[in-house]
Enzyme design. Sequence first.
Site, mmCIF file in Angstrom:
data_model
loop_
_atom_site.group_PDB
_atom_site.id
_atom_site.type_symbol
_atom_site.label_atom_id
_atom_site.label_comp_id
_atom_site.label_asym_id
_atom_site.label_seq_id
_atom_site.Cartn_x
_atom_site.Cartn_y
_atom_site.Cartn_z
ATOM 1 N N TYR A 281 0.798 -1.229 0.000
ATOM 2 C CA TYR A 281 0.000 0.000 0.000
ATOM 3 C C TYR A 281 0.826 1.273 0.000
ATOM 4 O O TYR A 281 0.304 2.362 -0.213
ATOM 5 C CB TYR A 281 -0.966 0.018 1.193
ATOM 6 N N GLY A 328 -5.243 6.878 13.706
ATOM 7 C CA GLY A 328 -5.385 8.299 13.360
ATOM 8 C C GLY A 328 -6.699 8.472 12.606
ATOM 9 O O GLY A 328 -7.189 7.521 11.989
ATOM 10 N N ASP A 329 -7.277 9.671 12.633
ATOM 11 C CA ASP A 329 -8.592 9.830 11.995
ATOM 12 C C ASP A 329 -8.491 10.014 10.476
ATOM 13 O O ASP A 329 -9.488 10.244 9.805
ATOM 14 C CB ASP A 329 -9.382 10.981 12.638
ATOM 15 N N ASP A 330 -7.271 9.889 9.930
ATOM 16 C CA ASP A 330 -7.085 10.094 8.491
ATOM 17 C C ASP A 330 -7.748 9.012 7.648
ATOM 18 O O ASP A 330 -7.994 9.213 6.472
ATOM 19 C CB ASP A 330 -5.584 10.142 8.139
ATOM 20 N N GLN A 336 -8.340 4.111 2.629
ATOM 21 C CA GLN A 336 -8.353 3.268 3.831
ATOM 22 C C GLN A 336 -9.746 3.112 4.437
ATOM 23 O O GLN A 336 -9.916 2.353 5.397
ATOM 24 C CB GLN A 336 -7.424 3.869 4.881
ATOM 25 N N ASP A 442 14.062 -1.091 -33.518
ATOM 26 C CA ASP A 442 14.564 -1.829 -32.341
ATOM 27 C C ASP A 442 15.606 -2.859 -32.781
ATOM 28 O O ASP A 442 15.352 -4.063 -32.780
ATOM 29 C CB ASP A 442 13.348 -2.505 -31.670
HETATM 30 C C1 SPV Z 1 10.986 -4.913 -25.523
HETATM 31 O O1 SPV Z 1 10.051 -4.401 -24.917
HETATM 32 O O2 SPV Z 1 11.859 -4.252 -26.061
HETATM 33 C C2 SPV Z 1 11.108 -6.374 -25.596
HETATM 34 C C3 SPV Z 1 9.911 -7.188 -25.441
HETATM 35 O O3 SPV Z 1 12.166 -6.853 -25.803
HETATM 36 S S1 SPV Z 1 9.314 -7.526 -26.993
HETATM 37 O O4 SPV Z 1 9.089 -6.276 -27.664
HETATM 38 O O5 SPV Z 1 8.089 -8.278 -26.836
HETATM 39 O O6 SPV Z 1 10.307 -8.318 -27.697
HETATM 40 MG MG MG Z 2 13.632 -5.484 -26.472
#
Ligand code: SPV
Ligand code: MG
Length: 670
Positions: A281, A328-330, A336, A442
Site C-alpha cells: 500500500y 489516526g482519523d485520516d 483506507q 529496435d
Molecule cells: C521490448 O520491450 O523491447 C522487448 C519485449 O524486448 S518484446 O518487444 O516483446 O520483444
Molecule cells: Mg527489447
Amino acid sequence: MKALILNSGLGTRMGVLTSEHPKCMTELTHGETIISRQLKQIKDAGITDVIITTGYNESILRNYIAGLDTELNIKYVNNPDYRTTNYIYSIYSAREYLHDDILFMHGDLVFENEVIDAVLEAENSVMAVSSARELPEKDFKAVIDSAGKIHKVGVNFFDDAVSAQPLYKLRRVDWEKWLNEIIKYCETGNKTCYAENALNDLDGSCEIYACDVRNLLCSEIDTPEDLAVVSSRLREIESRTVYLAFGTDILHSGHINLIRKARRLGRLIIGVLTDEAVSSYRRYPLVSYEDRRAMFENISGVYKVVEQRTISHRENLELYKPDIVVHGDDWRTGFQKPNRDEVVSILASYGGRLVEYPYAKNDRYSELEARTRKDLSMPDIRRGRLRKELGIKGFLTAMEAHDGLTGLIVEDTVIYHDGMPKQFDAMWVSSLCDSTAKGKPDIELVDMTSRFRTIEDITEVTTKPIIFDGDTGGRPEHFVYTVRTLERLGVSMVIIEDKTGLKKNSLFGTEVKQTQESISGFSDKIRAGKKAQKTKEFMICARIESLILERGLDDALERAFAFVDAGADAIMMHSRSKKPDEIFAFLERFRSKDTVTPIVLVPTTYNSVTEEEFKSRGANIIIYANHLMRASVPAMQKTAKNILEHHRSRECDEMLMPFGEIIRLIPAEA
Ligand code: SPV
Ligand code: MG
C-alpha cells in the site's frame, strides 16, 4: 496550567476506611490509592504544579505523598476550618496560588485516562458530564443548553440536566470569574455551600462546556459500596488490550504521541506490518520487518508486538480480540475507508471500540518521507529491491517506462479496490520503446550510452526497481562492462536474449531473419556477466527465443536448464502466440524440475490471462512491455489530426490534460 485537588474534608461516609487517613488515601487496586492515581495522571498529562488543599489528617497525607516520589511541585494549603466549612472555603484559602489555567478535581474522584485526555484536549473550559448515566438523586447534575454550555451545577437540578462529575478544565479567563465569585461568597460569610453555588450566580457568563465522557469511568467514591464498584471497574480497565498497527519505518514524534495515548488506554499490542503488507500500500520499507519490530519492542509501555500480515486488520482482530483499536482519523475518508469500516464491524461483533485521534500533519514529517524516498532512489538501495521483493511477495508486475515522465507514471499510478491499493512493483526499460521514443528501429541501433541516459532520466525521479532490456547483451567482452555500469546506475536486473547477429524485435517472429545463439555461446556470456558483477543483488536473466523462432518447447526447456546452470538468476520465456498454451506447457515442465528460479513473462500477445493465473502456474514477474508507448501514440496522432482538421486547437482541448495537472505529476524537487 496548574492542578487543584481538594482534600480537606472528613469523608465520614466511608466509615472506618477514613478513620486514620483522608479519603484520598483509600486504596483502589494493587497499592494504588485515589491520590497516587490522580497525581500520576496529572504528571502524565504534563502538568507539574499541583495545589492540594488539606485539613483532616494533613500530616499523614503529606508524609504519604512525599513517599510517592512524584516529581511534582506540590503546594499544600490548609483549610483551618475544614470541619465547619465546605470546599468553597478551601479554594478561597488557596486563592493566591490559583491565577492560572486550572485542572480542578475533587480528591475522591477516580477517572480513567481517556477522561482526563478528553478534558484536557477540549478547546474551551469544560466540566466532565455523562449523558449515558442515569441522573443521580443526590450527586451533581449540570444543566446544559443545546450548544453544550453549562448554566447550573448542583444536586437539585433535574430539567435539561445530565449527570456531572467534579472534574473541570478551566481556562484562566473563565476561572478568574468563578474565583472572584468564590472570594465574594467567602468574604461575606458564605463558606458552607458548594463552590458551584458561586458559579451558578454567574448564570453562564463563565463559559464552561460539557465534556461528555459517557460510559467511561469517572466517579466519586463516597461510600465503601462506591469503592467496590470503582475498584472492580479499574481491574477491568487495567486488563484491557489496545491494538495499534504500524507500517512506518521512520518513527517521528507524531507516532510516539499516538503510542503514548494508546498505551494509556490499556495493554498496548502493536501490530507491525510485514514488508509485504507495507509494500502493498505504500513504498517499499527502507527498514526491514525484523528491525521495525525491534524498534517497537524497545518502546517503553508496549505490552506486546505482533506481526500483521495484511493491510486489513481482520486476522489480528479475530486473533487477539482487542478491547480498543487506536488509529489516526485520516482513514475516515480515502482508500483506507473500507479498512476502517471492516474494523468497525469486527469490533462491533464482540463489543470492542475504535478510538481515533487527530492525524498529525506536519511539514517535518513530509520532509522525512521525502528524504526516505530519496534514499530509496539511491543505487545501492534500489538495486537490491527486486531480489528482496521477489523474496517477500514471490510475484511482481512491471510496466514499461521510456523516459522520466513515464517513469513517474509507473512510480505513482495506484488504484484502490476494497481498501487495497494496487500498483506496479517495478519498471521495464524496453529496447523497443526506448528506440521508438527516439524514432528508431529496435535493432540495437540506439547505443548503450543513450540507453544508460534513459535509465538516468528515470532513476532521477523515481524509486521503484528497474529491469533493463539488454537486447543480446552484445559481445561477452562488452557485456561485462554493461553489467557493471547497470549496477552502478542502480538497475536491479538485466535481461539478455539468446540471439546473435542483427537483432530484430521478437514480435516480428520468423517474418524477419533472426539467428539464435548457441547454448554454449550464450551460457559463456551469462557466466562472463555473473563473474563481472560487483554486487550480490544484481540479477542477470536469460531470455529464451526458442518459441519466437518456432524451435519448440524441448529446445526452450533445454536452454532454460542450461542457462540456469550457467548462473542465470532468472529465465524469461518469450512467446508471440495469441494463446498461452505453449507458455503454460513451459511453466509446467520447467517447474516440475526447478521450483525456485524466477520466471519472467511478457504477455503482450497472450493477454487474456490474468496475473493471478500466471502466478498460480508458477510465474514470478509479469512485464507489460510496451503499453504506455502504445497508449500515447494514437492519442498524439488523434490530437495532431484534430488540429489539422479544425485549423485551431479549441476542439481538441477537451481530449487533453491541462498542463496544471501534468505538472502535479512532477515532484517539486526530485
Ligand atoms: C521490448 O520491450 O523491447 C522487448 C519485449 O524486448 S518484446 O518487444 O516483446 O520483444
Ligand atoms: Mg527489447
